[in-house]
Design an enzyme around this catalytic site. Structure first.
Site, PDB file in Angstrom:
ATOM      1  N   CYS A  76       0.847  -1.192   0.000  1.00  0.00           N
ATOM      2  CA  CYS A  76       0.000   0.000   0.000  1.00  0.00           C
ATOM      3  C   CYS A  76       0.883   1.242   0.000  1.00  0.00           C
ATOM      4  CB  CYS A  76      -0.897   0.008   1.233  1.00  0.00           C
ATOM      5  SG  CYS A  76      -1.837  -1.515   1.453  1.00  0.00           S
ATOM      6  N   SER A 102       2.832  -4.369   3.380  1.00  0.00           N
ATOM      7  CA  SER A 102       3.720  -3.239   3.586  1.00  0.00           C
ATOM      8  C   SER A 102       2.901  -1.998   3.280  1.00  0.00           C
ATOM      9  CB  SER A 102       4.920  -3.290   2.633  1.00  0.00           C
ATOM     10  OG  SER A 102       5.674  -4.451   2.839  1.00  0.00           O
ATOM     11  N   CYS A 103       3.127  -0.939   4.033  1.00  0.00           N
ATOM     12  CA  CYS A 103       2.425   0.318   3.785  1.00  0.00           C
ATOM     13  C   CYS A 103       3.432   1.446   3.959  1.00  0.00           C
ATOM     14  CB  CYS A 103       1.253   0.492   4.752  1.00  0.00           C
ATOM     15  SG  CYS A 103       0.221   1.929   4.385  1.00  0.00           S
ATOM     16  N   VAL A 104       3.628   2.207   2.907  1.00  0.00           N
ATOM     17  CA  VAL A 104       4.619   3.272   2.944  1.00  0.00           C
ATOM     18  C   VAL A 104       4.027   4.576   2.435  1.00  0.00           C
ATOM     19  CG1 VAL A 104       6.561   1.685   2.660  1.00  0.00           C
ATOM     20  CG2 VAL A 104       5.504   2.689   0.648  1.00  0.00           C
TER      21      VAL A 104
END
Length: 124
Positions: A76, A102-104
């Site tokens: 994401c 994963s969220c960055v």
């Protein structure tokens, strides 16, 4: 390899496919909140944009005979990590199986949208 091309999700805006199926896995391209009916971004808030992204991902998954439950990994991208909580509220309605994620935060997303999501899923 099998390439996905469904009109229920936005067409690729560059030289890539909506998704590629290979060796029992589906790899989606990142979906942004383009409404496939109008080819426009009409959603303004993070919640509205996340809903459209999830609908687009759902259409790509469905075109391959699978659902959100078959997702094993998501990535994401958020334009502002301040939207993390609101994004999660929408995300959690769709990815109830809780795949790895994963969220960055990124500086800029295509078309200046607020979020983008890509999925790796197991094909049936």
């Amino acid at each position: 390899m099998k390439f996905t091309n469904t009109d229920k999700a936005p067409a690729a805006v560059g030289p890539y496919s909506q998704a590629v199926a290979v060796n029992g896995f589906l790899f989606t391209s990142g979906q942004i909140p383009i409404d496939p009916a109008t080819n426009e971004i009409t959603a303004k808030t993070i919640e509205e944009q996340a809903e459209q992204v999830m609908k687009n991902l759902g259409a790509v998954l469905e075109a391959n005979g699978i659902t959100y439950e078959d997702a094993i990994k998501t990535t994401c991208f958020l334009a502002d990590m301040g939207d993390f909580g609101a994004f999660n509220e929408v995300y959690s309605k769709y990815f109830t199986s809780k795949p790895a994620r994963s969220c960055v935060a990124v500086k800029t997303l295509p078309k200046n949208v607020l979020c983008e999501v890509e999925v790796i899923a197991l094909l049936k």
